[in-house]
Design a protein around this motif. Structure first.
Motif, PDB file in Angstrom:
ATOM      1  N   ILE A 220      63.479  22.257   1.203  1.00 38.28           N
ATOM      2  CA  ILE A 220      63.861  23.671   1.273  1.00 38.28           C
ATOM      3  C   ILE A 220      65.047  23.855   2.225  1.00 38.28           C
ATOM      4  O   ILE A 220      65.942  24.662   1.972  1.00 38.28           O
ATOM      5  CB  ILE A 220      62.660  24.587   1.614  1.00 38.28           C
ATOM      6  N   ASP A 221      65.079  23.067   3.298  1.00 38.15           N
ATOM      7  CA  ASP A 221      66.230  23.151   4.213  1.00 38.15           C
ATOM      8  C   ASP A 221      67.526  22.763   3.496  1.00 38.15           C
ATOM      9  O   ASP A 221      68.549  23.437   3.623  1.00 38.15           O
ATOM     10  CB  ASP A 221      66.034  22.224   5.419  1.00 38.15           C
TER      11      ASP A 221
ATOM     12  N   LYS B 151      68.675  25.245   0.788  1.00 42.44           N
ATOM     13  CA  LYS B 151      69.300  26.452   1.323  1.00 42.44           C
ATOM     14  C   LYS B 151      70.734  26.228   1.788  1.00 42.44           C
ATOM     15  O   LYS B 151      71.481  27.188   1.955  1.00 42.44           O
ATOM     16  CB  LYS B 151      68.466  27.024   2.484  1.00 42.44           C
ATOM     17  N   THR B 152      71.111  25.000   2.037  1.00 47.79           N
ATOM     18  CA  THR B 152      72.483  24.757   2.460  1.00 47.79           C
ATOM     19  C   THR B 152      73.341  24.111   1.381  1.00 47.79           C
ATOM     20  O   THR B 152      74.552  24.023   1.547  1.00 47.79           O
ATOM     21  CB  THR B 152      72.535  23.856   3.719  1.00 47.79           C
TER      22      THR B 152
ATOM     23  N   VAL C 166      74.419  38.722   0.647  1.00 46.98           N
ATOM     24  CA  VAL C 166      73.830  38.094   1.825  1.00 46.98           C
ATOM     25  C   VAL C 166      74.765  36.969   2.203  1.00 46.98           C
ATOM     26  O   VAL C 166      75.191  36.200   1.345  1.00 46.98           O
ATOM     27  CB  VAL C 166      72.434  37.518   1.493  1.00 46.98           C
ATOM     28  N   THR C 167      75.153  36.927   3.476  1.00 48.93           N
ATOM     29  CA  THR C 167      76.054  35.838   3.855  1.00 48.93           C
ATOM     30  C   THR C 167      75.378  34.946   4.876  1.00 48.93           C
ATOM     31  O   THR C 167      74.499  35.360   5.610  1.00 48.93           O
ATOM     32  CB  THR C 167      77.373  36.355   4.466  1.00 48.93           C
ATOM     33  N   ASP C 168      75.772  33.712   4.842  1.00 46.79           N
ATOM     34  CA  ASP C 168      75.261  32.763   5.820  1.00 46.79           C
ATOM     35  C   ASP C 168      76.491  32.124   6.438  1.00 46.79           C
ATOM     36  O   ASP C 168      76.957  31.098   5.996  1.00 46.79           O
ATOM     37  CB  ASP C 168      74.383  31.715   5.134  1.00 46.79           C
ATOM     38  N   CYS C 169      77.018  32.792   7.446  1.00 43.86           N
ATOM     39  CA  CYS C 169      78.290  32.395   8.039  1.00 43.86           C
ATOM     40  C   CYS C 169      78.063  31.265   9.049  1.00 43.86           C
ATOM     41  O   CYS C 169      77.369  31.441  10.039  1.00 43.86           O
ATOM     42  CB  CYS C 169      78.906  33.605   8.726  1.00 43.86           C
TER      43      CYS C 169
ATOM     44  N   GLN D 160      69.348  36.761   8.664  1.00 41.15           N
ATOM     45  CA  GLN D 160      68.095  37.183   8.095  1.00 41.15           C
ATOM     46  C   GLN D 160      67.329  36.146   7.299  1.00 41.15           C
ATOM     47  O   GLN D 160      66.099  36.123   7.314  1.00 41.15           O
ATOM     48  CB  GLN D 160      68.416  38.354   7.177  1.00 41.15           C
TER      49      GLN D 160
ATOM     50  N   LYS E 258      67.371  32.805   7.419  1.00 34.39           N
ATOM     51  CA  LYS E 258      67.285  31.423   7.902  1.00 34.39           C
ATOM     52  C   LYS E 258      65.863  30.930   7.886  1.00 34.39           C
ATOM     53  O   LYS E 258      64.942  31.680   8.081  1.00 34.39           O
ATOM     54  CB  LYS E 258      67.834  31.367   9.293  1.00 34.39           C
TER      55      LYS E 258
ATOM     56  N   HIS F 237      85.392  31.903   4.367  1.00 37.14           N
ATOM     57  CA  HIS F 237      84.598  30.687   4.512  1.00 37.14           C
ATOM     58  C   HIS F 237      84.286  30.161   3.132  1.00 37.14           C
ATOM     59  O   HIS F 237      83.303  30.568   2.527  1.00 37.14           O
ATOM     60  CB  HIS F 237      83.271  31.005   5.198  1.00 37.14           C
TER      61      HIS F 237
ATOM     62  N   VAL G 117      76.327  29.000   0.460  1.00 37.55           N
ATOM     63  CA  VAL G 117      75.230  29.349  -0.445  1.00 37.55           C
ATOM     64  C   VAL G 117      74.105  30.039   0.329  1.00 37.55           C
ATOM     65  O   VAL G 117      73.919  29.822   1.535  1.00 37.55           O
ATOM     66  CB  VAL G 117      74.725  28.090  -1.176  1.00 37.55           C
ATOM     67  N   THR G 118      73.371  30.877  -0.365  1.00 37.88           N
ATOM     68  CA  THR G 118      72.300  31.641   0.276  1.00 37.88           C
ATOM     69  C   THR G 118      71.033  31.675  -0.583  1.00 37.88           C
ATOM     70  O   THR G 118      70.321  32.670  -0.623  1.00 37.88           O
ATOM     71  CB  THR G 118      72.759  33.080   0.564  1.00 37.88           C
ATOM     72  N   GLY G 119      70.781  30.566  -1.287  1.00 39.06           N
ATOM     73  CA  GLY G 119      69.565  30.507  -2.107  1.00 39.06           C
ATOM     74  C   GLY G 119      68.329  30.233  -1.270  1.00 39.06           C
ATOM     75  O   GLY G 119      68.373  30.200  -0.045  1.00 39.06           O
TER      76      GLY G 119
ATOM     77  N   ARG H 230      60.760  30.550   7.739  1.00 40.15           N
ATOM     78  CA  ARG H 230      59.940  29.482   7.212  1.00 40.15           C
ATOM     79  C   ARG H 230      59.531  28.424   8.228  1.00 40.15           C
ATOM     80  O   ARG H 230      58.479  27.801   8.080  1.00 40.15           O
ATOM     81  CB  ARG H 230      60.612  28.834   6.004  1.00 40.15           C
TER      82      ARG H 230
END
Lengths: 164, 80, 164, 80
Positions: free
Chosen positions: A114-115, A118-119, A136-139, A162, A164, B49, B77-79, C103
Protein backbone atom coordinates in the motif's frame (compact mmCIF):
# COMPACT_ATOMS: atom_id res chain seq x y z
CA UNK A 1 -0.89 -12.56 -7.96
CA UNK A 2 -4.17 -10.90 -8.88
CA UNK A 3 -4.54 -7.26 -9.94
CA UNK A 4 -7.89 -5.64 -10.63
CA UNK A 5 -8.41 -2.06 -11.76
CA UNK A 6 -12.11 -1.45 -12.07
CA UNK A 7 -14.91 1.05 -11.93
CA UNK A 8 -17.32 -1.24 -10.07
CA UNK A 9 -17.51 -1.47 -6.31
CA UNK A 10 -16.01 -4.54 -4.63
CA UNK A 11 -16.49 -6.47 -1.43
CA UNK A 12 -13.11 -7.21 0.18
CA UNK A 13 -14.04 -10.56 1.71
CA UNK A 14 -15.87 -11.71 -1.40
CA UNK A 15 -12.67 -11.00 -3.32
CA UNK A 16 -10.66 -12.97 -0.80
CA UNK A 17 -13.15 -15.84 -0.68
CA UNK A 18 -12.95 -16.09 -4.47
CA UNK A 19 -9.17 -16.33 -4.44
CA UNK A 20 -7.82 -19.47 -6.16
CA UNK A 21 -7.40 -21.98 -3.34
CA UNK A 22 -4.26 -23.58 -4.74
CA UNK A 23 -2.32 -20.32 -4.68
CA UNK A 24 -2.81 -19.85 -0.96
CA UNK A 25 -2.75 -23.43 0.30
CA UNK A 26 -0.88 -23.56 3.59
CA UNK A 27 -1.71 -20.00 4.57
CA UNK A 28 -1.90 -19.48 8.31
CA UNK A 29 -3.32 -16.02 7.95
CA UNK A 30 -3.95 -13.00 5.81
CA UNK A 31 -3.61 -9.27 6.26
CA UNK A 32 -5.93 -6.91 4.41
CA UNK A 33 -5.81 -3.17 4.05
CA UNK A 34 -8.99 -1.48 2.84
CA UNK A 35 -8.97 2.20 1.97
CA UNK A 36 -12.26 4.10 1.89
CA UNK A 37 -13.46 7.52 0.81
CA UNK A 38 -13.73 9.76 3.83
CA UNK A 39 -16.71 11.98 4.34
CA UNK A 40 -14.66 15.01 5.25
CA UNK A 41 -11.32 16.57 4.37
CA UNK A 42 -9.40 19.19 6.30
CA UNK A 43 -11.23 21.85 4.33
CA UNK A 44 -14.77 20.69 3.67
CA UNK A 45 -17.34 17.97 3.55
CA UNK A 46 -16.73 15.63 0.67
CA UNK A 47 -19.69 14.95 -1.59
CA UNK A 48 -17.92 12.63 -3.99
CA UNK A 49 -14.53 11.50 -5.18
CA UNK A 50 -13.40 11.18 -8.79
CA UNK A 51 -10.45 8.92 -9.47
CA UNK A 52 -8.54 9.24 -12.73
CA UNK A 53 -5.98 6.66 -13.76
CA UNK A 54 -3.57 5.85 -16.56
CA UNK A 55 -4.92 2.68 -18.18
CA UNK A 56 -2.20 0.20 -18.97
CA UNK A 57 0.44 1.84 -16.82
CA UNK A 58 -1.68 1.30 -13.71
CA UNK A 59 -1.89 -2.45 -14.17
CA UNK A 60 1.79 -2.61 -15.02
CA UNK A 61 2.82 -0.70 -11.90
CA UNK A 62 0.61 -2.84 -9.67
CA UNK A 63 2.11 -5.99 -11.17
CA UNK A 64 5.58 -4.62 -10.67
CA UNK A 65 5.07 -3.85 -6.99
CA UNK A 66 3.31 -7.18 -6.41
CA UNK A 67 6.28 -9.01 -7.91
CA UNK A 68 8.59 -6.93 -5.76
CA UNK A 69 6.65 -7.82 -2.60
CA UNK A 70 6.80 -11.51 -3.50
CA UNK A 71 10.57 -11.22 -3.90
CA UNK A 72 11.10 -9.37 -0.63
CA UNK A 73 8.77 -11.24 1.70
CA UNK A 74 7.98 -14.88 2.40
CA UNK A 75 4.37 -14.69 1.25
CA UNK A 76 2.12 -17.09 -0.63
CA UNK A 77 0.25 -14.60 -2.77
CA UNK A 78 -1.25 -11.13 -2.97
CA UNK A 79 -4.33 -9.38 -4.34
CA UNK A 80 -4.82 -5.72 -5.21
CA UNK A 81 -8.15 -4.19 -6.22
CA UNK A 82 -8.32 -0.47 -7.02
CA UNK A 83 -11.31 1.48 -8.28
CA UNK A 84 -11.45 4.47 -10.58
CA UNK A 85 -14.29 6.75 -11.67
CA UNK A 86 -17.00 8.22 -9.48
CA UNK A 87 -17.04 7.21 -5.80
CA UNK A 88 -19.22 8.23 -2.88
CA UNK A 89 -18.15 8.83 0.74
CA UNK A 90 -17.46 5.57 2.56
CA UNK A 91 -17.06 3.67 -0.69
CA UNK A 92 -14.12 1.32 -0.87
CA UNK A 93 -11.29 2.70 -3.01
CA UNK A 94 -8.61 0.07 -2.68
CA UNK A 95 -7.85 -3.24 -1.03
CA UNK A 96 -4.56 -5.03 -0.64
CA UNK A 97 -4.59 -8.59 0.72
CA UNK A 98 -1.59 -10.80 1.42
CA UNK A 99 -1.52 -14.45 2.44
CA UNK A 100 1.42 -16.04 4.20
CA UNK A 101 2.40 -18.97 6.38
CA UNK A 102 3.60 -16.68 9.16
CA UNK A 103 1.81 -13.46 9.91
CA UNK A 104 4.84 -11.14 10.12
CA UNK A 105 5.50 -11.49 6.38
CA UNK A 106 1.85 -10.75 5.56
CA UNK A 107 1.88 -7.57 7.68
CA UNK A 108 5.17 -6.41 6.17
CA UNK A 109 4.18 -7.16 2.60
CA UNK A 110 0.72 -5.61 2.89
CA UNK A 111 2.17 -2.40 4.24
CA UNK A 112 4.91 -2.39 1.63
CA UNK A 113 2.32 -2.78 -1.13
CA UNK A 114 0.00 0.00 0.00
CA UNK A 115 2.93 2.35 0.67
CA UNK A 116 4.40 1.72 -2.76
CA UNK A 117 1.00 1.83 -4.47
CA UNK A 118 0.41 5.29 -3.03
CA UNK A 119 3.66 6.64 -4.41
CA UNK A 120 3.91 4.83 -7.74
CA UNK A 121 0.55 3.68 -9.14
CA UNK A 122 -0.83 6.32 -11.54
CA UNK A 123 -4.10 7.24 -9.87
CA UNK A 124 -5.24 10.79 -9.07
CA UNK A 125 -8.02 11.75 -6.71
CA UNK A 126 -10.31 14.73 -7.11
CA UNK A 127 -12.55 15.66 -4.22
CA UNK A 128 -15.94 17.14 -4.96
CA UNK A 129 -17.15 19.48 -2.23
CA UNK A 130 -19.81 22.21 -2.03
CA UNK A 131 -17.00 24.69 -2.76
CA UNK A 132 -16.11 22.87 -5.97
CA UNK A 133 -13.91 20.07 -7.21
CA UNK A 134 -10.24 20.03 -6.25
CA UNK A 135 -7.37 17.68 -7.00
CA UNK A 136 -5.90 16.04 -3.96
CA UNK A 137 -2.22 16.78 -4.12
CA UNK A 138 0.68 15.05 -2.54
CA UNK A 139 3.43 17.62 -2.81
CA UNK A 140 6.86 16.11 -2.10
CA UNK A 141 8.24 19.45 -0.94
CA UNK A 142 5.43 20.00 1.52
CA UNK A 143 5.66 16.39 2.66
CA UNK A 144 9.36 16.85 3.37
CA UNK A 145 8.78 19.80 5.65
CA UNK A 146 6.22 22.57 5.58
CA UNK A 147 5.23 25.29 3.20
CA UNK A 148 8.44 27.32 2.75
CA UNK A 149 11.65 26.74 0.91
CA UNK A 150 10.48 24.67 -2.01
CA UNK A 151 8.69 24.99 -5.29
CA UNK A 152 5.35 23.36 -5.29
CA UNK A 153 2.77 22.60 -7.88
CA UNK A 154 0.93 25.69 -9.10
CA UNK A 155 -2.32 23.82 -9.55
CA UNK A 156 -4.66 23.89 -6.58
CA UNK A 157 -2.60 22.94 -3.63
CA UNK A 158 -5.12 21.29 -1.47
CA UNK A 159 -5.14 19.14 1.58
CA UNK A 160 -1.72 17.65 0.99
CA UNK A 161 -1.36 16.08 4.40
CA UNK A 162 -4.65 14.38 4.33
CA UNK A 163 -4.20 11.10 2.61
CA UNK A 164 -0.86 9.98 3.92
CA UNK B 1 6.24 10.62 -33.81
CA UNK B 2 6.18 10.98 -30.05
CA UNK B 3 2.81 10.46 -28.39
CA UNK B 4 2.44 12.69 -25.35
CA UNK B 5 -0.25 12.15 -22.71
CA UNK B 6 -1.32 14.38 -19.84
CA UNK B 7 -3.21 13.29 -16.75
CA UNK B 8 -5.24 14.80 -13.93
CA UNK B 9 -4.45 18.46 -13.13
CA UNK B 10 -1.84 18.56 -15.89
CA UNK B 11 -4.41 17.40 -18.43
CA UNK B 12 -6.80 20.08 -17.22
CA UNK B 13 -4.17 22.82 -17.48
CA UNK B 14 -3.16 21.79 -20.97
CA UNK B 15 -6.77 21.37 -22.04
CA UNK B 16 -6.26 18.09 -23.88
CA UNK B 17 -5.23 14.60 -22.81
CA UNK B 18 -3.02 13.74 -25.73
CA UNK B 19 -0.87 15.40 -28.40
CA UNK B 20 1.57 14.12 -31.01
CA UNK B 21 4.97 15.64 -31.69
CA UNK B 22 7.30 15.16 -34.61
CA UNK B 23 10.40 13.28 -33.56
CA UNK B 24 13.34 15.73 -33.72
CA UNK B 25 16.60 14.75 -35.38
CA UNK B 26 19.18 13.18 -33.10
CA UNK B 27 16.98 11.96 -30.23
CA UNK B 28 15.54 13.73 -27.20
CA UNK B 29 15.25 13.43 -23.46
CA UNK B 30 12.01 13.52 -21.46
CA UNK B 31 12.94 17.05 -20.41
CA UNK B 32 13.19 18.11 -24.03
CA UNK B 33 9.88 16.45 -24.87
CA UNK B 34 8.29 18.54 -22.14
CA UNK B 35 9.73 21.72 -23.71
CA UNK B 36 8.41 20.70 -27.11
CA UNK B 37 5.00 20.01 -25.55
CA UNK B 38 5.02 23.43 -23.94
CA UNK B 39 5.79 25.06 -27.30
CA UNK B 40 3.04 23.04 -28.95
CA UNK B 41 0.34 23.72 -26.35
CA UNK B 42 1.41 27.17 -25.19
CA UNK B 43 1.09 26.03 -21.57
CA UNK B 44 4.06 26.31 -19.23
CA UNK B 45 4.53 23.11 -17.22
CA UNK B 46 8.13 23.36 -15.98
CA UNK B 47 7.10 24.91 -12.69
CA UNK B 48 4.79 22.04 -11.75
CA UNK B 49 5.75 19.03 -9.73
CA UNK B 50 5.66 16.68 -12.63
CA UNK B 51 6.37 13.01 -12.94
CA UNK B 52 7.01 11.33 -16.26
CA UNK B 53 6.58 7.89 -17.76
CA UNK B 54 7.84 6.48 -21.05
CA UNK B 55 5.99 3.48 -22.47
CA UNK B 56 4.11 2.96 -19.18
CA UNK B 57 7.16 3.04 -16.93
CA UNK B 58 8.29 5.75 -14.52
CA UNK B 59 11.41 7.50 -15.84
CA UNK B 60 13.59 10.43 -14.76
CA UNK B 61 13.51 13.60 -16.87
CA UNK B 62 16.95 12.73 -18.18
CA UNK B 63 15.56 9.53 -19.73
CA UNK B 64 15.90 9.08 -23.49
CA UNK B 65 12.84 9.07 -25.73
CA UNK B 66 12.74 7.19 -29.02
CA UNK B 67 10.60 7.54 -32.10
CA UNK B 68 7.17 5.99 -31.47
CA UNK B 69 7.39 6.24 -27.69
CA UNK B 70 4.46 7.21 -25.48
CA UNK B 71 5.53 9.90 -23.01
CA UNK B 72 3.21 10.83 -20.14
CA UNK B 73 3.33 13.80 -17.77
CA UNK B 74 1.32 13.89 -14.57
CA UNK B 75 1.32 15.24 -11.01
CA UNK B 76 2.46 13.12 -8.05
CA UNK B 77 0.04 10.22 -7.75
CA UNK B 78 -2.60 10.18 -5.04
CA UNK B 79 -4.19 6.73 -5.27
CA UNK B 80 -4.77 4.26 -2.51
CA UNK C 1 -14.22 -1.61 21.02
CA UNK C 2 -15.95 -4.90 20.25
CA UNK C 3 -14.82 -8.29 21.57
CA UNK C 4 -16.49 -11.56 20.56
CA UNK C 5 -15.53 -14.99 21.84
CA UNK C 6 -17.75 -17.52 20.16
CA UNK C 7 -18.14 -21.07 18.95
CA UNK C 8 -19.86 -20.11 15.68
CA UNK C 9 -18.04 -19.34 12.48
CA UNK C 10 -17.77 -15.72 11.39
CA UNK C 11 -17.34 -13.79 8.17
CA UNK C 12 -14.67 -11.08 8.58
CA UNK C 13 -16.21 -8.55 6.23
CA UNK C 14 -19.73 -9.12 7.56
CA UNK C 15 -18.36 -8.35 11.02
CA UNK C 16 -16.72 -5.20 9.71
CA UNK C 17 -19.77 -4.14 7.72
CA UNK C 18 -21.88 -4.51 10.88
CA UNK C 19 -19.58 -2.29 12.90
CA UNK C 20 -21.34 0.72 14.46
CA UNK C 21 -20.83 3.52 11.94
CA UNK C 22 -20.47 6.27 14.54
CA UNK C 23 -17.45 4.63 16.14
CA UNK C 24 -15.45 4.63 12.94
CA UNK C 25 -16.63 7.86 11.30
CA UNK C 26 -13.70 9.56 9.63
CA UNK C 27 -11.77 6.34 9.02
CA UNK C 28 -9.55 6.49 5.97
CA UNK C 29 -8.82 2.81 6.10
CA UNK C 30 -8.80 -0.40 8.03
CA UNK C 31 -6.34 -3.22 8.53
CA UNK C 32 -7.59 -6.73 9.17
CA UNK C 33 -5.70 -9.83 10.19
CA UNK C 34 -7.52 -13.13 9.73
CA UNK C 35 -6.02 -16.34 11.12
CA UNK C 36 -7.16 -19.66 9.71
CA UNK C 37 -6.71 -23.35 10.53
CA UNK C 38 -4.02 -24.79 8.32
CA UNK C 39 -4.47 -28.11 6.64
CA UNK C 40 -1.04 -29.37 7.60
CA UNK C 41 1.44 -29.04 10.43
CA UNK C 42 5.13 -29.79 10.36
CA UNK C 43 4.33 -33.35 11.43
CA UNK C 44 1.07 -34.41 9.84
CA UNK C 45 -2.11 -33.55 8.04
CA UNK C 46 -4.57 -31.81 10.30
CA UNK C 47 -8.09 -33.25 10.37
CA UNK C 48 -9.50 -30.81 12.89
CA UNK C 49 -8.58 -28.26 15.53
CA UNK C 50 -10.04 -28.08 19.04
CA UNK C 51 -9.71 -24.75 20.81
CA UNK C 52 -10.13 -24.59 24.57
CA UNK C 53 -10.41 -21.28 26.37
CA UNK C 54 -10.86 -19.81 29.84
CA UNK C 55 -14.33 -18.22 29.84
CA UNK C 56 -14.33 -14.87 31.56
CA UNK C 57 -10.59 -14.41 31.54
CA UNK C 58 -10.50 -14.54 27.75
CA UNK C 59 -12.91 -11.62 27.34
CA UNK C 60 -11.10 -9.70 30.03
CA UNK C 61 -7.70 -10.15 28.41
CA UNK C 62 -9.01 -9.16 24.99
CA UNK C 63 -10.57 -6.03 26.47
CA UNK C 64 -7.34 -5.22 28.24
CA UNK C 65 -5.21 -5.46 25.09
CA UNK C 66 -7.81 -3.54 23.04
CA UNK C 67 -7.71 -0.71 25.56
CA UNK C 68 -3.93 -0.82 25.49
CA UNK C 69 -3.90 -0.55 21.67
CA UNK C 70 -6.27 2.43 21.83
CA UNK C 71 -3.92 4.11 24.29
CA UNK C 72 -0.78 3.46 22.26
CA UNK C 73 -1.99 4.17 18.74
CA UNK C 74 -4.05 6.89 17.07
CA UNK C 75 -6.90 4.60 16.06
CA UNK C 76 -10.65 5.06 15.91
CA UNK C 77 -11.69 1.61 17.06
CA UNK C 78 -10.92 -2.10 17.01
CA UNK C 79 -12.71 -5.42 16.75
CA UNK C 80 -11.56 -8.87 17.84
CA UNK C 81 -13.43 -12.08 17.09
CA UNK C 82 -12.00 -15.41 18.31
CA UNK C 83 -13.58 -18.84 18.04
CA UNK C 84 -13.34 -21.81 20.36
CA UNK C 85 -14.53 -25.39 20.11
CA UNK C 86 -14.29 -27.67 17.08
CA UNK C 87 -12.81 -26.18 13.89
CA UNK C 88 -12.06 -27.65 10.48
CA UNK C 89 -9.05 -26.94 8.24
CA UNK C 90 -9.34 -23.55 6.56
CA UNK C 91 -11.91 -22.35 9.08
CA UNK C 92 -11.36 -18.87 10.43
CA UNK C 93 -10.01 -18.88 13.99
CA UNK C 94 -9.51 -15.23 14.72
CA UNK C 95 -9.87 -11.80 13.21
CA UNK C 96 -8.51 -8.48 14.37
CA UNK C 97 -9.67 -5.31 12.63
CA UNK C 98 -8.54 -1.76 13.31
CA UNK C 99 -9.89 1.48 11.85
CA UNK C 100 -7.87 4.67 11.78
CA UNK C 101 -7.59 8.01 10.03
CA UNK C 102 -4.08 7.24 8.81
CA UNK C 103 -3.07 3.79 7.79
CA UNK C 104 0.20 3.51 9.71
CA UNK C 105 -1.62 3.49 13.06
CA UNK C 106 -4.02 0.78 11.85
CA UNK C 107 -1.14 -1.44 10.72
CA UNK C 108 0.75 -0.92 13.96
CA UNK C 109 -2.25 -1.47 16.21
CA UNK C 110 -3.47 -4.55 14.34
CA UNK C 111 -0.08 -6.18 14.61
CA UNK C 112 0.23 -5.19 18.25
CA UNK C 113 -3.17 -6.75 18.99
CA UNK C 114 -2.55 -10.09 17.28
CA UNK C 115 0.96 -10.35 18.78
CA UNK C 116 -0.34 -9.67 22.27
CA UNK C 117 -3.39 -11.88 21.83
CA UNK C 118 -1.14 -14.79 20.95
CA UNK C 119 0.91 -14.43 24.10
CA UNK C 120 -1.74 -13.40 26.60
CA UNK C 121 -5.27 -14.49 25.69
CA UNK C 122 -6.09 -17.84 27.35
CA UNK C 123 -6.77 -20.05 24.32
CA UNK C 124 -5.16 -23.45 23.69
CA UNK C 125 -5.12 -25.28 20.41
CA UNK C 126 -5.23 -29.04 20.01
CA UNK C 127 -4.57 -30.48 16.59
CA UNK C 128 -6.35 -33.67 15.58
CA UNK C 129 -4.36 -35.74 13.11
CA UNK C 130 -4.49 -39.37 11.97
CA UNK C 131 -1.79 -40.07 14.57
CA UNK C 132 -3.96 -38.69 17.35
CA UNK C 133 -4.73 -35.41 19.06
CA UNK C 134 -1.86 -33.23 20.30
CA UNK C 135 -1.70 -29.90 22.05
CA UNK C 136 0.04 -27.21 20.10
CA UNK C 137 2.70 -25.88 22.42
CA UNK C 138 4.53 -22.63 22.43
CA UNK C 139 7.49 -23.32 24.65
CA UNK C 140 9.23 -20.08 25.71
CA UNK C 141 12.56 -21.90 26.14
CA UNK C 142 12.44 -23.40 22.68
CA UNK C 143 11.31 -20.12 21.25
CA UNK C 144 14.29 -18.38 22.81
CA UNK C 145 16.76 -20.70 21.19
CA UNK C 146 16.62 -24.37 20.37
CA UNK C 147 16.15 -27.57 22.27
CA UNK C 148 19.05 -27.56 24.76
CA UNK C 149 19.72 -25.67 27.94
CA UNK C 150 16.23 -25.17 29.26
CA UNK C 151 13.44 -27.03 30.96
CA UNK C 152 10.44 -27.47 28.77
CA UNK C 153 6.95 -28.70 29.23
CA UNK C 154 6.74 -32.47 29.72
CA UNK C 155 3.45 -32.72 27.90
CA UNK C 156 3.66 -33.51 24.22
CA UNK C 157 6.07 -31.04 22.80
CA UNK C 158 4.72 -30.66 19.35
CA UNK C 159 5.26 -28.29 16.49
CA UNK C 160 6.33 -25.38 18.61
CA UNK C 161 7.57 -23.25 15.76
CA UNK C 162 4.49 -23.62 13.71
CA UNK C 163 2.07 -20.99 14.78
CA UNK C 164 4.27 -18.01 15.36
CA UNK D 1 -11.58 -21.73 50.18
CA UNK D 2 -9.36 -21.34 47.13
CA UNK D 3 -10.87 -22.39 43.81
CA UNK D 4 -8.25 -23.89 41.54
CA UNK D 5 -8.79 -24.39 37.80
CA UNK D 6 -6.68 -26.27 35.27
CA UNK D 7 -6.77 -25.82 31.52
CA UNK D 8 -5.69 -27.65 28.38
CA UNK D 9 -2.81 -30.11 28.81
CA UNK D 10 -2.61 -29.31 32.53
CA UNK D 11 -6.27 -30.18 32.97
CA UNK D 12 -5.69 -33.46 31.13
CA UNK D 13 -2.70 -34.36 33.29
CA UNK D 14 -4.55 -33.59 36.51
CA UNK D 15 -7.66 -35.37 35.30
CA UNK D 16 -10.09 -32.71 36.50
CA UNK D 17 -10.72 -29.10 35.56
CA UNK D 18 -11.37 -27.75 39.02
CA UNK D 19 -10.61 -28.44 42.70
CA UNK D 20 -11.16 -26.54 45.92
CA UNK D 21 -8.54 -26.13 48.62
CA UNK D 22 -8.94 -25.03 52.21
CA UNK D 23 -7.37 -21.62 52.73
CA UNK D 24 -4.27 -22.13 54.93
CA UNK D 25 -3.62 -19.89 57.92
CA UNK D 26 -1.52 -16.80 57.22
CA UNK D 27 -2.02 -16.45 53.46
CA UNK D 28 -0.33 -18.11 50.50
CA UNK D 29 1.41 -17.33 47.23
CA UNK D 30 0.47 -18.78 43.84
CA UNK D 31 3.54 -21.00 44.12
CA UNK D 32 2.25 -22.41 47.39
CA UNK D 33 -1.21 -22.95 45.96
CA UNK D 34 0.40 -25.02 43.23
CA UNK D 35 2.15 -27.18 45.87
CA UNK D 36 -1.12 -27.66 47.73
CA UNK D 37 -2.81 -28.62 44.46
CA UNK D 38 -0.08 -31.16 43.76
CA UNK D 39 -0.58 -32.69 47.20
CA UNK D 40 -4.33 -32.78 46.66
CA UNK D 41 -4.24 -34.31 43.17
CA UNK D 42 -1.08 -36.40 43.44
CA UNK D 43 0.11 -34.97 40.12
CA UNK D 44 3.45 -33.18 39.89
CA UNK D 45 3.16 -29.91 37.97
CA UNK D 46 6.28 -27.97 38.97
CA UNK D 47 8.27 -29.21 35.99
CA UNK D 48 5.79 -27.91 33.44
CA UNK D 49 5.92 -24.54 31.80
CA UNK D 50 2.98 -23.17 33.70
CA UNK D 51 1.31 -19.81 33.67
CA UNK D 52 -1.02 -18.68 36.42
CA UNK D 53 -3.96 -16.32 36.78
CA UNK D 54 -5.73 -15.08 39.91
CA UNK D 55 -9.29 -13.84 39.50
CA UNK D 56 -8.96 -13.84 35.70
CA UNK D 57 -5.70 -11.86 35.56
CA UNK D 58 -2.21 -13.06 34.72
CA UNK D 59 0.01 -13.09 37.84
CA UNK D 60 3.54 -14.15 38.68
CA UNK D 61 4.01 -17.20 40.92
CA UNK D 62 5.03 -14.88 43.73
CA UNK D 63 1.58 -13.26 43.66
CA UNK D 64 -0.52 -13.38 46.82
CA UNK D 65 -3.72 -15.42 46.96
CA UNK D 66 -6.63 -14.50 49.23
CA UNK D 67 -9.50 -16.51 50.62
CA UNK D 68 -12.17 -16.95 47.96
CA UNK D 69 -9.80 -16.34 45.03
CA UNK D 70 -9.94 -18.31 41.80
CA UNK D 71 -6.45 -19.50 40.84
CA UNK D 72 -5.85 -20.99 37.39
CA UNK D 73 -2.87 -22.95 36.05
CA UNK D 74 -2.35 -23.50 32.36
CA UNK D 75 0.33 -23.98 29.70
CA UNK D 76 1.57 -21.09 27.55
CA UNK D 77 -1.34 -19.92 25.45
CA UNK D 78 -1.56 -20.80 21.76
CA UNK D 79 -4.54 -18.87 20.47
CA UNK D 80 -4.75 -16.63 17.46
Amino acid sequence: MIIKVQQEDFEPMAEMAAYPVDAIAGAGGSVTFTGTVRDYSEAADILAMEIEHYPGMTERELERISAEAARRYDILDSLIVHRYGHLAPQDNIVMVAVWSRHRAAAFDACRFLIDLLKTSAPFWKKEVTLAGARWVTDCPGCRAGGREGHTHAPYTHYSHTQLK
Amino acid sequence: MIYVKFFASVRERVGVGEISLLMPEGGVTVEEVLSLAEDETGVLLQDAHLLAAVNLQHVPFSGVVHDGDEVAFFPPVTGG
